[in-house]
Design a protein around this motif. Structure first.
Motif, short mmCIF file in Angstrom:
data_model
loop_
_atom_site.label_atom_id
_atom_site.label_comp_id
_atom_site.label_asym_id
_atom_site.label_seq_id
_atom_site.Cartn_x
_atom_site.Cartn_y
_atom_site.Cartn_z
N LYS A 35 -51.17 8.41 20.80
CA LYS A 35 -51.59 9.79 21.08
C LYS A 35 -52.90 10.11 20.34
CE LYS A 35 -49.18 13.13 19.31
NZ LYS A 35 -49.11 14.47 18.77
N HIS A 39 -56.57 10.63 22.18
CA HIS A 39 -57.33 11.85 21.92
C HIS A 39 -58.76 11.50 21.51
CE1 HIS A 39 -58.52 15.63 19.93
NE2 HIS A 39 -57.74 16.18 20.85
N CYS A 43 -62.25 12.29 23.47
CA CYS A 43 -63.35 13.01 22.81
C CYS A 43 -64.67 12.29 23.08
CB CYS A 43 -63.11 13.13 21.30
SG CYS A 43 -61.93 14.40 20.84
N GLU A 56 -62.95 18.26 21.29
CA GLU A 56 -61.54 18.14 20.91
C GLU A 56 -60.67 18.99 21.82
OE1 GLU A 56 -60.99 18.79 16.74
OE2 GLU A 56 -62.24 17.07 16.21
N SER A 60 -57.86 17.58 24.33
CA SER A 60 -56.47 18.07 24.24
C SER A 60 -55.97 18.64 25.56
CB SER A 60 -56.37 19.14 23.15
OG SER A 60 -56.64 18.59 21.89
N TYR A 65 -54.23 13.03 28.35
CA TYR A 65 -53.69 13.30 27.02
C TYR A 65 -52.35 14.02 27.13
CZ TYR A 65 -53.26 14.86 22.20
OH TYR A 65 -52.81 15.08 20.94
#
Length: 108
Positions: A35, A39, A43, A56, A60, A65
């Motif tokens: 995870k 992420h 990014c 970010e 998210s 994700y």
């Protein structure tokens, strides 16, 4: 009173499911780590004009994700449920041991 047969079933169940608990814990930990990796990868894929905080947020909110997050939730649920069943079996065995001890000492 808990029977010897019940305790045998608890012990057999624990022995037969030990690998499953290990697999569930491993899966949970691997998905937790993945995870974070996913992420970070997202990014990096975010549009370059975005500031880091925006990247970010973008990562998210990304569907890929979110799929990982959902998978992690399932892994946590499965591991927790199995760990609770192991704990319940352990407690049943402890109660049985206490009952046996009390019976031998004449308390029961």
């Amino acid at each position: 009173m808990i029977s010897d047969e019940e305790i045998e079933r608890c012990l057999d169940w624990k022995e037969n499911n030990a690998d499953s608990l290990g697999d569930a814990e491993s899966n949970r930990e691997n998905l937790r780590d993945f995870k974070k990796i996913k992420h970070a990868m997202l990014c990096l894929e975010a549009p370059q004009h975005m500031k880091m905080g925006e990247k970010e947020w973008w990562a998210s909110a990304h569907s890929e994700y979110q799929e990982v997050v959902e998978g992690y939730k399932v892994a946590v649920k499965e591991h927790t449920a199995l760990a609770k069943r192991f704990e319940n079996a352990r407690l049943k065995i402890e109660v049985w041991r206490t009952q046996c001890s009390n019976h031998k000492s004449g308390v029961f």
